[in-house]
Scaffold this active site. Structure first.
Site, mmCIF file in Angstrom:
data_model
loop_
_atom_site.group_PDB
_atom_site.id
_atom_site.type_symbol
_atom_site.label_atom_id
_atom_site.label_comp_id
_atom_site.label_asym_id
_atom_site.label_seq_id
_atom_site.Cartn_x
_atom_site.Cartn_y
_atom_site.Cartn_z
ATOM 1 N N ASP A 193 0.792 -1.186 -0.062
ATOM 2 C CA ASP A 193 0.041 -0.147 -0.159
ATOM 3 C C ASP A 193 0.841 1.155 -0.003
ATOM 4 O OD1 ASP A 193 -2.683 1.006 0.381
ATOM 5 O OD2 ASP A 193 -1.954 1.881 2.158
ATOM 6 N N GLU A 247 1.592 0.271 -4.708
ATOM 7 C CA GLU A 247 0.924 1.685 -5.350
ATOM 8 C C GLU A 247 1.952 2.559 -5.595
ATOM 9 O OE1 GLU A 247 -3.572 2.334 -3.800
ATOM 10 O OE2 GLU A 247 -1.892 2.113 -2.156
#
Ligand code: CA
Length: 651
Positions: free
Chosen positions: A337, A368
């Site tokens: 994340d 990400e």
């Protein structure tokens, strides 16, 4: 007295790292001879261990001081095997005493407030020693799912006691409503042909009361609020109060997925904690957090806290955690994340250590490549943001937002479309997408398609179906599961499933999943978030279209080649209409039936025509049927590509 700004300078100094970096095992370890407790608390003046018979309530039955050793390490050794005993610490720093669980806890009581001493061998399900991941296929196709919303709805056909639980992932052969023809849950995944499932957070998070009624649709969160990084979430267990149950049940789920031919990727959130006031903070105030110059917490995550991954004990913590999940739970990949907040040297170390232990590329690593705010890392720290990606190891991947937005439009503006829904189109942009934005040029985002995660939908933002409805149907309230939206959905799927890179999609995209236009459902009711398996029944044709494309892709080296030279397989990109282009590719490869591949995409309502390169071509898929490769027909000369459709040909 030390203030936060002084601590920042202290923790950023090399002298501190030299004196306090500690490689001793951390956590609680039990054996017949006794139990060893070890906590890293470099700035503490005193640490007390407290032992409990239960994980949630009751008073401590024993308290004893830990002994300070070198390098900030505090330890206690007890002569008994304390397997099953719960514990926490009181840590005193600058005269302030804080109660804390163990950041290295591997088991805990309900809601994670107390840690638990655990003999992990007794959490292994039967046959666990022989559990191994299914053999890698030619391609990795990643399916994102949330443990609770996947099976919560009665339409899943899962027995009520297991709905929304790890246990639901272990049940094969489920049918819609328990008796329909449509396979659901695990049976559906096998039918679909995906190779990896990516689980939204299954580490222990804080936003859901683990003791709440599991039938309550408002008991829901995606789980991006970590509390215990090395313990499974308890609300997905059939019993959150006994620390061993959640561990065994997550292992059972991994084992069942492996047996079903699926690998398991875990969503890991090392960039922030639920609160700044975390176990990491309470044991070593500020050490694990990035700070602004004035000493306040930096907020690069947008969640009020930002982990200082570049500090050596913080890096050790993250690396230890990843390796622990890989080893103890047989996890096959990690989705980071806000990887844009992680420092590049740490990501490289994680990649290298996983490769060393399990073989090159066996474990997937991607994330990400963005942040939720402005990060404040130690000066000189390279972070894994988008501009950094092409300089990273080719085995560190990232979500490709360029491809995502080009095909179906912006994730920020509801009415802005892409190729399939009235937005801008150019053959050049399509070429970038097919190459997965990878190549040798500085302008390429990735250095090889092994880095590209090719996707149109994830848990964030509108579902693909909702985005198509907003851009194509406008304000019309009732949108049937057929017609132009369905056609656009098929064309969107055909486009990204023909891009180089690793395909990824949100579970349910293959049956037109809707959240009724809600963009951020992280804590919405399960009535919004649930997977509706009745819809899967109504959209069987769309499921089959995805299934056919997945099966086809696995046979096409032009698409699954992950090497740095894969972009050179694009021989020619030709415009064949105002919103249409054809991509001619080298499809040579081991066992490949066709040496050449021709991908034709028509994003216009009107038909397009093209003169095929000379000779006879075999039609493998069109806008209606993606299983033509199983009963192909031939084409040559001037050929029609229907409006809002693709044509995939081999020769
Ligand atoms: Ca929890």
């Amino acid at each position: 007295m030390t203030n936060p700004a002084n601590l920042k300078a202290l923790f950023d100094s090399e002298a501190f790292e030299r004196e306090y970096h500690c490689d001793a095992p951390l956590g609680a370890f039990c054996a017949e001879e006794g139990t060893h407790f070890a906590l890293w608390a470099p700035t503490a003046q005193a640490v007390t261990l407290r032992l409990y018979g239960e994980g949630h309530w009751g008073e401590a039955f024993a308290c004893l001081p830990l002994v300070r050793g070198a390098r900030g390490l505090w330890t206690a050794d007890l002569g008994d095997n304390l397997d099953g005993v719960y514990y926490d610490y009181e840590v005193t720093v600058d005269g302030q005493m804080r109660q804390t669980a163990d950041p290295y806890a591997r088991a805990c009581g309900a809601n994670g407030w107390r840690s638990m001493v655990i003999d992990l061998a007794r959490t292994d399900p039967e046959g666990w020693a022989d559990d191994c991941a299914p053999k890698r296929q030619t391609e990795d196709i990643i399916y994102e799912l949330h443990v609770r919303d996947f099976s919560w709805d009665a339409s899943s056909g899962v027995p009520e006691a297991y709905r929304g639980k790890y246990k639901a992932l272990t049940i094969d052969g489920t049918r819609r409503g328990g008796k329909g023809r449509t396979p659901t849950c695990l049976a559906h995944l096998k039918h679909l042909g995906v190779t990896h499932v990516q689980l939204l957070p299954v580490y222990d998070y804080g936003s859901v009361d683990e003791c709440a009624d599991p039938r309550n649709p408002y008991v829901f969160n995606w789980g991006y609020d970590p509390v215990n990084y090395n313990v499974p979430e308890g609300s997905y267990a059939t019993d959150p109060c006994h620390g061993e149950v959640r561990i065994r049940e997550l292992k059972e789920a991994v084992q069942a997925l492996h047996r079903a031919g699926l690998r398991v990727v875990m969503d890991v959130v090392y960039n922030h904690t639920y609160h700044l006031d975390s176990w990491l903070f309470r044991t070593a105030p500020w050490y694990h957090y990035r700070q602004n110059e004035d000493g306040s917490a930096s907020n690069g995550s947008g969640c009020g806290s930002e982990i200082a991954t570049e500090r050596s004990m913080c890096a050790r913590y993250i690396l230890d955690s990843v390796l622990y999940w890989a080893e103890e739970y047989h996890i096959d990949g990690f989705r980071f994340d806000l990887m844009g907040l992680m420092d590049a040297p740490l990501m490289e170390r994680i990649r290298a250590e996983l490769d060393r232990r399990y073989g090159d590329g066996e474990k997937l690593v991607y994330g990400e490549p963005w942040t939720g705010g402005t990060p404040h890392a130690r000066p000189g720290t390279a972070l894994c943001h988008k501009q950094q990606l092409r300089h990273l190891h080719t085995g560190i991947g990232a979500f490709c937002d360029g491809l995502r937005d080009a095909v179906k439009g912006s994730v920020f503006h509801a009415r802005e479309g892409g190729f399939v829904n009235g937005g801008p189109f150019s053959a050049q942009q399509l070429e970038d997408c097919i190459r997965g934005y990878a190549g040798p040029d500085e302008r390429d985002v990735f250095s090889a398609p092994s880095q590209t995660i090719a996707y149109l939908s994830a848990h964030d933002d509108w579902t693909l179906w909702d985005k198509l409805v907003m851009t194509i149907a406008g304000d019309r309230r009732f949108v049937p599961l057929r017609g132009e939206i369905l056609r656009a959905n098929r064309l969107a799927a055909a486009t990204y499933l023909c891009c180089q890179g690793r395909p990824f999609f949100l579970g349910g995209e293959e049956f037109g999943r809707t959240k009724l236009g809600e963009r951020n459902s992280y804590r919405s009711s399960l009535r919004i978030n649930r997977m509706d398996w009745n819809r899967a029944g109504r959209c069987r044709a769309l499921v089959d279209y995805y299934r056919g494309l997945i099966a086809l892709r696995r046979k096409l080296p032009a698409l699954y080649d992950k090497g740095p030279q894969a972009g050179a397989r694009l021989w020619e990109v030709r415009e064949i209409g105002p919103r249409a282009a054809a991509v001619w590719m080298d499809n040579a490869g081991e066992g490949s039936v066709f040496g050449e591949l021709l991908l034709c995409f028509n994003y216009d309502q009107a038909d397009a025509y093209m003169q095929l390169p000379q000779g006879e071509w075999t039609v493998l898929a069109d806008g209606e049927d993606s299983f033509l490769h199983e009963h192909p027909y031939t084409a040559e000369g001037r050929t029609r590509i229907a409006g809002m459709a693709c044509l995939i040909l081999g020769r």
